[in-house]
Scaffold this motif. Sequence first.
Motif, PDB file in Angstrom:
ATOM      1  N   PRO A   1      -4.878   5.157   3.959  1.00 40.13           N
ATOM      2  CA  PRO A   1      -3.450   4.724   3.766  1.00 40.13           C
ATOM      3  C   PRO A   1      -2.609   5.043   4.612  1.00 40.13           C
ATOM      4  CG  PRO A   1      -4.688   5.704   1.765  1.00 40.13           C
ATOM      5  CD  PRO A   1      -5.329   6.009   2.958  1.00 40.13           C
TER       6      PRO A   1
ATOM      7  N   THR B   1      -2.863  -2.026  -5.996  1.00 40.07           N
ATOM      8  CA  THR B   1      -2.367  -2.838  -4.820  1.00 40.07           C
ATOM      9  C   THR B   1      -3.110  -4.075  -4.930  1.00 40.07           C
ATOM     10  OG1 THR B   1      -2.233  -0.923  -3.082  1.00 40.07           O
ATOM     11  CG2 THR B   1      -3.161  -2.940  -2.308  1.00 40.07           C
TER      12      THR B   1
ATOM     13  N   HIS C   1      -4.979   1.846  -5.119  1.00 40.40           N
ATOM     14  CA  HIS C   1      -5.834   0.641  -4.728  1.00 40.40           C
ATOM     15  C   HIS C   1      -6.082  -0.247  -5.585  1.00 40.40           C
ATOM     16  CE1 HIS C   1     -10.449  -0.174  -3.843  1.00 40.40           C
ATOM     17  NE2 HIS C   1      -9.824  -1.176  -3.836  1.00 40.40           N
TER      18      HIS C   1
ATOM     19  N   LEU D   1      -7.181  -1.252   2.929  1.00 44.07           N
ATOM     20  CA  LEU D   1      -5.988  -0.625   2.691  1.00 44.07           C
ATOM     21  C   LEU D   1      -6.055   0.899   2.073  1.00 44.07           C
ATOM     22  CD1 LEU D   1      -3.245  -3.217   1.949  1.00 44.07           C
ATOM     23  CD2 LEU D   1      -3.644  -1.955   4.159  1.00 44.07           C
ATOM     24  N   SER D   2      -7.342   1.076   1.241  1.00 49.96           N
ATOM     25  CA  SER D   2      -7.431   2.297   0.631  1.00 49.96           C
ATOM     26  C   SER D   2      -8.268   3.089   1.356  1.00 49.96           C
ATOM     27  CB  SER D   2      -8.140   1.836  -0.786  1.00 49.96           C
ATOM     28  OG  SER D   2      -9.482   1.581  -0.548  1.00 49.96           O
TER      29      SER D   2
ATOM     30  N   ALA E   1      -1.722   2.152   7.345  1.00 44.91           N
ATOM     31  CA  ALA E   1      -1.567   1.127   6.386  1.00 44.91           C
ATOM     32  C   ALA E   1      -1.220  -0.204   7.257  1.00 44.91           C
ATOM     33  CB  ALA E   1      -0.819   1.138   5.359  1.00 44.91           C
TER      34      ALA E   1
ATOM     35  N   ARG F   1       0.915  -1.237   0.005  1.00 39.92           N
ATOM     36  CA  ARG F   1       0.026   0.019  -0.022  1.00 39.92           C
ATOM     37  C   ARG F   1       0.744   1.331   0.011  1.00 39.92           C
ATOM     38  NH1 ARG F   1      -4.412   2.370  -2.148  1.00 39.92           N
ATOM     39  NH2 ARG F   1      -4.066   4.305  -1.530  1.00 39.92           N
TER      40      ARG F   1
END
Length: 405
Positions: free
Chosen positions: A340, A135, A132, A336-337, A343, A127
Motif C-alpha cells: 500500500p 478497494t 483490500h 494495490l494490497s 500505491a 487504496r
Amino acid sequence: MTVASPPAATPWRLVFLLGALTAFAPMSIDMYLSSLPAIGQSLKAGPDQTQATLAAFFAGMAIGQFIYGPASDRLGRRGPILFGVSVYVLASIVCALAPNIETLVTARFVQALGGCAGAVVARAVVRDRFSHADTARVLSLMTLIMGLAPVLAPQLGGLIQLVAGWRAVFWVLAIFGLAIGVWVALGLSESRSAETEAQARSENPLKAFAALLRMPRLVGYGLAGTLNGAVLFTYISGAPEVIMTTYGHTPVAFNIIFAFNAVGIIGASQVNRLLLRRTTPDRVLMRASIASVVFALLLVSAAWSGLGGQWTVLPLLFMALSTYGLMAGNTMAGALSVDPNRAGSTSALMGSASFGSGAIAAWISGLLHDGTARPMATIMVACLIGSSLAIFLVALPKGGAKSEA
C-alpha cells in the motif's frame, strides 16, 4: 467457508469524482471511433493513418502512467491530476484544430499523456482510503460510473459528428476535461499518507518499480490484470472492422452493439460488488477467470468454424467481455494490497502494462487481419488463458484465496 469483511460506508461524492477521472480514456477513445472515416476523408489520410491516432493514444496512456504514479506518491495526489488534466485540455484543442493527420496523431499522444493522470492517481486514492476488499468494491462502483462512457460516448460522438463534424468531438472532450479539472480542484482532498511520502522520497521511481517487480503476488495480479486489459483493447481496436466491415453493420448499429457490450461489463462489475458482500476478491477472481476462458474458447471456436456467423460470435463476444467486469477491479485491488505504501507506483505499473499490452495485442491483430473475427478471437482466448494461469499459479496466496487487509 470464506467470510468477507463488512463493507465500509460508501462515500458517493468521492466515488463519482474518481469514476469520472477514470473515464478520460473511454471518453477519448469511444467518442471518436465512428468519426474515423470522416477524419480520414477530411485530412486525406488512409485507414492505417487514422488507426495510428488510436495507437498513439494507447502509447501515451501506457507511457504517461509511469510518470504520474510515482509523482503522486512523492508529491501528493491532487497536483499530478490537475497538471495532467491541463495537458489533456490543451491537447484536445490541438486535436480539434489539427490541419493534417500527423498533427492529430501527435496531439492524440499528448492528450493521452495528460488524460492518464486521472485514472492512475484515482486508483491510488482508493487504496489510500480503503482496505483490500473495500478497494475492490469501490473500484467496481467506479466501473459503473466509468462504464457510462462506452455506453453514451459513441452515441454522443456520432451525433456530434453528424451535426457539427468530427472536430467538434474534440472541442467537447476539451470541455469535459476542463469540467473535471474544476471538480478536482474544488472537491478532492489530499489522501496520500505520510508513510507513502516517506517511502517515495527514500527511493527513485526506478527503484520503486524494481522493488514491486520482485514481489511475486503483485506480479501475478499484474499479469492477470494486464492480459485481461489486453482483451478489452483488442476488442476496441478490432470491433469497428469486424462489426461494420465484416458483418456489414452501419455506424449507428455499431454504436448500439458497442454500447450493449459496455453494459455487459458494467453489469458484471456490479455483480462483483454484490458478490464481495459474501466472499473475497480472490475467490471471485478464481471463478471469473475460469468462466472467461470457457467463453473465450467457445468464441474462438465459433469464429474459426463459422458456425452461426455473427449470431454466434457476437453473443459469445458479449459473454467473454462481460467477465472483464468481474476481474478488473479484483486484480487491481489485489495488486494495490501487496504494498500500500507504493500505491501510486503500483497503479502506474498496472495501468501502463495494460495499455502497453493492449497496443501490442491490437498491433498483432492488425498483422493477422484477414477480414474475419478470427484474429480478434484468437488473441482474446490466448490472453484470457494467460490471465487465468497468472491468477492460479502466481497471484493467489498459498492455502487458497483469503481476504486481505
